[in-house]
Write an enzyme that holds these catalytic residues in place. Structure first.
Site, short mmCIF file in Angstrom:
data_model
loop_
_atom_site.label_atom_id
_atom_site.label_comp_id
_atom_site.label_asym_id
_atom_site.label_seq_id
_atom_site.Cartn_x
_atom_site.Cartn_y
_atom_site.Cartn_z
CB CYS A 194 -0.95 0.02 1.20
SG CYS A 194 -0.10 0.05 2.78
CB CYS A 206 -3.63 -0.45 8.81
SG CYS A 206 -4.55 -0.53 7.26
FE1 FES Z 1 -1.54 0.81 4.17
FE2 FES Z 1 -3.43 1.06 5.92
S1 FES Z 1 -3.68 0.89 3.78
S2 FES Z 1 -1.35 0.85 6.28
#
Ligand code: FES
Length: 145
Positions: free
Chosen positions: A33, A103
């Site tokens: 991400c 996360c």
């Molecule tokens: Fe990457 Fe939450 S989407 S840490």
């Protein structure tokens, strides 16, 4: 979707910033991400974490979990801090949506990385602490995305 506590810690994150000459600094990212979290620890001679600050370049859940994680480790001993898992952080926040569970791993891993840095700087071994990963993306199960 998010609990009141998550929203509170996202909108008013605690302990944001840096600690100069920190005892230990840990940086962990998730390449999937692109989010990054850095945690600074100030540890005294009795191995108590006197202060903890963080910087998170990431999503709201990452900010909220960093904020809560810093609150949880403050005042704890190194060994107590090691026991603070991402589950404990999520529980303290009254939960996270399943898609955001990964996360919370950033916070746990960043604390471990900062403790690892502290141990290396002081040439000590912290029982139960293994070398942290700098990218948790590889270890997170796909279904969490
Ligand atoms: Fe990457 Fe939450 S989407 S840490």
């Amino acid at each position: 979707m998010y609990s009141e506590k998550v929203m509170d810690h996202f909108q008013n994150p605690r302990n944001v910033g840096e600690i100069e000459n920190a005892s230990g600094v840990g940086t962990v990212g998730n390449a999937k991400c692109g989010d990054i979290m850095r945690i600074y620890l100030d540890i005294d001679e009795n191995n108590i974490i006197n202060d903890c600050k963080f910087k998170t370049f990431g999503c709201g859940a990452a900010v909220a979990t960093s904020s809560m994680a810093t609150e949880l480790v403050k005042g704890k001993s190194i060994n107590e801090a090691l026991e603070i898992t991402n589950k404990a952080v999520m529980e303290a926040l009254d939960g996270l949506p399943p898609i955001k569970v990964h996360c919370s791993l950033l916070a746990e891993e960043a604390i471990h990385a900062a403790l690892w840095d502290y141990a290396e700087k002081n040439d000590i071994k912290i029982e139960g602490l293994t070398k942290p990963k700098s990218d948790i993306g590889e270890t997170v199960e796909e279904e969490n995305y």
